[in-house]
Design a protein around this motif. Structure first.
Motif, mmCIF file in Angstrom:
data_model
loop_
_atom_site.group_PDB
_atom_site.id
_atom_site.type_symbol
_atom_site.label_atom_id
_atom_site.label_comp_id
_atom_site.label_asym_id
_atom_site.label_seq_id
_atom_site.Cartn_x
_atom_site.Cartn_y
_atom_site.Cartn_z
ATOM 1 N N ALA A 26 0.833 -1.207 0.000
ATOM 2 C CA ALA A 26 0.000 0.000 0.000
ATOM 3 C C ALA A 26 0.866 1.254 0.000
ATOM 4 C CB ALA A 26 -0.936 -0.007 1.211
ATOM 5 N N PHE A 27 1.950 1.254 0.786
ATOM 6 C CA PHE A 27 2.862 2.392 0.801
ATOM 7 C C PHE A 27 3.541 2.571 -0.553
ATOM 8 C CE2 PHE A 27 3.022 2.102 5.569
ATOM 9 C CZ PHE A 27 2.593 3.408 5.805
ATOM 10 N N LEU A 28 3.941 1.464 -1.176
ATOM 11 C CA LEU A 28 4.585 1.563 -2.489
ATOM 12 C C LEU A 28 3.626 2.123 -3.539
ATOM 13 C CD1 LEU A 28 6.635 -1.760 -2.576
ATOM 14 C CD2 LEU A 28 7.452 0.535 -2.044
ATOM 15 N N TYR A 29 2.363 1.719 -3.473
ATOM 16 C CA TYR A 29 1.380 2.260 -4.411
ATOM 17 C C TYR A 29 1.163 3.755 -4.182
ATOM 18 C CZ TYR A 29 0.235 -2.694 -5.073
ATOM 19 O OH TYR A 29 0.296 -4.046 -5.326
ATOM 20 N N LEU A 30 1.116 4.163 -2.913
ATOM 21 C CA LEU A 30 0.970 5.590 -2.613
ATOM 22 C C LEU A 30 2.165 6.385 -3.130
ATOM 23 C CD1 LEU A 30 -0.505 5.472 1.001
ATOM 24 C CD2 LEU A 30 -1.636 6.411 -1.026
ATOM 25 N N LEU A 31 3.364 5.838 -2.985
ATOM 26 C CA LEU A 31 4.557 6.515 -3.489
ATOM 27 C C LEU A 31 4.528 6.626 -5.011
ATOM 28 C CD1 LEU A 31 7.216 4.890 -1.152
ATOM 29 C CD2 LEU A 31 6.652 7.320 -1.254
ATOM 30 N N GLY A 91 7.367 -3.004 11.431
ATOM 31 C CA GLY A 91 7.930 -2.325 10.275
ATOM 32 C C GLY A 91 6.999 -1.268 9.712
ATOM 33 N N SER A 92 5.701 -1.541 9.664
ATOM 34 C CA SER A 92 4.747 -0.547 9.170
ATOM 35 C C SER A 92 4.692 0.667 10.082
ATOM 36 C CB SER A 92 3.354 -1.176 9.044
ATOM 37 O OG SER A 92 3.312 -2.116 7.997
ATOM 38 N N LEU A 93 4.747 0.441 11.389
ATOM 39 C CA LEU A 93 4.780 1.566 12.322
ATOM 40 C C LEU A 93 6.021 2.421 12.114
ATOM 41 C CD1 LEU A 93 3.554 -0.075 15.660
ATOM 42 C CD2 LEU A 93 2.299 1.509 14.192
ATOM 43 N N MET A 94 7.179 1.775 11.936
ATOM 44 C CA MET A 94 8.410 2.522 11.720
ATOM 45 C C MET A 94 8.357 3.308 10.414
ATOM 46 S SD MET A 94 11.522 0.135 13.162
ATOM 47 C CE MET A 94 11.346 -1.078 11.867
ATOM 48 N N PHE A 95 7.836 2.681 9.351
ATOM 49 C CA PHE A 95 7.788 3.354 8.059
ATOM 50 C C PHE A 95 6.836 4.554 8.117
ATOM 51 C CE2 PHE A 95 6.642 4.112 3.673
ATOM 52 C CZ PHE A 95 7.846 3.942 3.007
ATOM 53 N N GLY A 96 5.666 4.363 8.735
ATOM 54 C CA GLY A 96 4.725 5.470 8.862
ATOM 55 C C GLY A 96 5.286 6.608 9.695
ATOM 56 N N SER A 97 6.009 6.270 10.758
ATOM 57 C CA SER A 97 6.634 7.309 11.588
ATOM 58 C C SER A 97 7.695 8.067 10.805
ATOM 59 C CB SER A 97 7.260 6.672 12.833
ATOM 60 O OG SER A 97 6.296 5.997 13.606
ATOM 61 N N ALA A 98 8.539 7.349 10.059
ATOM 62 C CA ALA A 98 9.586 8.003 9.273
ATOM 63 C C ALA A 98 8.976 8.895 8.193
ATOM 64 C CB ALA A 98 10.495 6.951 8.649
ATOM 65 N N TRP A 99 7.892 8.447 7.568
ATOM 66 C CA TRP A 99 7.221 9.264 6.550
ATOM 67 C C TRP A 99 6.720 10.561 7.177
ATOM 68 C CZ3 TRP A 99 4.010 6.885 2.069
ATOM 69 C CH2 TRP A 99 3.418 7.893 1.309
ATOM 70 N N THR A 100 6.092 10.453 8.353
ATOM 71 C CA THR A 100 5.542 11.633 9.018
ATOM 72 C C THR A 100 6.636 12.614 9.426
ATOM 73 O OG1 THR A 100 3.684 10.322 9.845
ATOM 74 C CG2 THR A 100 4.113 12.424 10.937
ATOM 75 N N LEU A 101 7.765 12.103 9.926
ATOM 76 C CA LEU A 101 8.817 12.957 10.445
ATOM 77 C C LEU A 101 9.713 13.519 9.351
ATOM 78 C CD1 LEU A 101 9.864 10.853 13.577
ATOM 79 C CD2 LEU A 101 8.552 12.990 13.556
ATOM 80 N N TRP A 102 10.069 12.709 8.366
ATOM 81 C CA TRP A 102 11.095 13.107 7.399
ATOM 82 C C TRP A 102 10.646 13.057 5.944
ATOM 83 C CZ3 TRP A 102 13.160 8.971 10.807
ATOM 84 C CH2 TRP A 102 13.681 9.510 11.991
#
Length: 427
Positions: A260-265, A384-395
């Protein structure tokens, strides 16, 4: 059906095995594949529209969506163990799997009543509960229906049929949204009807042989008479091959970027229209469908763990493509490259991991053992999804994807150095 040394033609029950390319696959595997096909049509209709529905329609933040995606991936991981233990103790794999399918069907109807992001999240959590209950018993039915040397082929056929549903589901969602703009309720209604059909197919056409007596745990752990038998999970984790597979799947799962993240990107990089967003999973599913059986047969020949690791190398390639510049030939080349690598990733990992674990596990604890492995992977993907979502939000999305790619590369190196490719003894 529960004896791995029994010929596939004898353990398929009264359901005739199909002819042609699927001739070596027992009828049980084929019918379960049809059930998964129908169920995946229902599930992927919803999954295809959820990212835009939640983030663009309901205003959910990337961090919140990361938490929801993690919930979708692994928050119900403990229920996989519960489903596995119940199925092994009662020897009623079909009943436990059917309960999970029925619960998921009910959740599709509940989506019609959910009007806020977190009410949708609650319904999805219940839906994942159903998936958690059914996955291990279903995979155990497949594993116990074929010989150890044919596990990759059997899971490849099942995953190919399953992925045909994943191919048709987004197409159905696209068609509905094309006719009814913002017709999310129509998508959820059709999805519910299709899910009910899957439950009916399972109830009417999947047959389960009479359960054999439970095998003595002493045959697995060899406890002395003075000691009580160990809990089944502890017994299974004493098997070196299973333990290595769990560690490998968990480490790699921690840095597996959700599709889902890859599709959004992709949608952001190329500014795709929302109406065409549901078609992105179609490309992934088409590649998965075409590759599942050949990759499963390849895994039987060259080693399932090697193919599993190779799949993560392909996922890393998809991440690197997204991090690079848009090709001069246009965005179409980027879309094809990412979706092809993602589809091959699923073909090389989804059923192959279960096929690698099956021959390592005793028949009487097969469902529990598969559930242990699925739980380790699901919990890691949740984190991993939590980490990726956090990194997207922060950086931002680029930094988040770069960190995930670096983590995946490091994990592959660690697994290679410490012999993860030798985790499977029965390749």
């Amino acid at each position: 059906m529960y004896l791995s040394t029994t010929r596939a033609s004898d353990i398929a029950g009264d359901t005739p095995a199909p002819k042609g390319p699927l001739r070596a696959v027992p009828g049980t595997v084929f019918v379960l594949g049809l059930v998964s096909l129908v169920t995946d049509v229902s599930a992927e209709m919803v999954t295809a529209v959820l990212p835009l529905y939640l983030m663009a329609g309901l205003g959910m933040s990337p961090l919140a969506f990361g938490a929801l995606d993690g919930l979708h991936q692994g928050a119900t991981a403990v229920l996989r163990l519960a489903g596995g233990r119940i199925a092994d103790r009662t020897r009623r794999h079909k009943l436990v799997a059917g309960t999970g399918y029925a619960l998921s069907a009910a959740c599709k109807a509940a989506l019609l009543l959910a009007a806020t992001p977190w009410s949708v999240a609650a319904v999805l959590a219940a839906d994942r509960t159903g998936k958690g209950l059914r996955t291990a018993p279903r995979d155990a039915l497949i594993s116990l229906s074929v010989l150890p040397g044919e596990q990759g082929r059997a899971f490849g056929v099942h995953r190919a049929l399953d992925t045909a549903g994943a191919l048709l589901g987004p197409l159905a969602a696209f068609g509905i949204l094309w006719v009814a703009v913002d017709g999310y309720e129509a998508v959820f209604t059709v999805s519910c009807c299709v899910a009910v059909l899957g439950v009916v197919l399972l109830a009417l056409f999947v047959r389960e042989a009479a359960p054999p007596p439970a095998p003595p745990l002493a045959s697995v752990s060899a406890p002395t008479r003075a000691r009580p038998p160990l809990p089944p999970v502890r017994i299974l984790l004493r098997l070196p091959g299973l333990r290595r597979l769990c560690l490998t799947a968990a480490l790699l799962g921690l840095f597996t970027v959700g599709d889902a993240f890859l599709y959004l990107l992709l949608q952001r990089r190329l500014d795709l229209s929302a109406a065409f967003f549901p078609l992105l999973p179609v490309g992934t599913a088409a590649v998965f469908l075409l590759a599942a059986l050949p990759v499963g047969r390849l895994a039987d020949r060259v080693g399932r763990s090697r193919v599993f690791l190779g799949g993560h190398v392909l996922l890393l390639g998809a991440c690197l493509l997204l991090l690079g510049p848009v090709p001069a030939a246009g965005g179409a080349l980027l879309v094809v490259g990412v979706l092809a690598m993602l589809g091959l990733f699923y073909a090389a990992t989804d059923g192959v991991l279960m096929a690698a674990a099956g021959p390592l596990l005793p028949a009487g604890l097969r469902t529990t053992g598969l559930a242990v492995l699925q739980t380790a992977q699901a919990l890691a993907r949740f984190a991993g999804s939590l980490m990726f979502g956090s990194a997207w939000t922060l950086w931002g999305p680029g930094a988040a994807l770069g960190l995930a790619a670096a983590g995946l590369l490091l994990s592959l190196a660690v697994v290679a150095v410490f012999g993860g490719a030798r985790a499977e003894r029965a390749s």
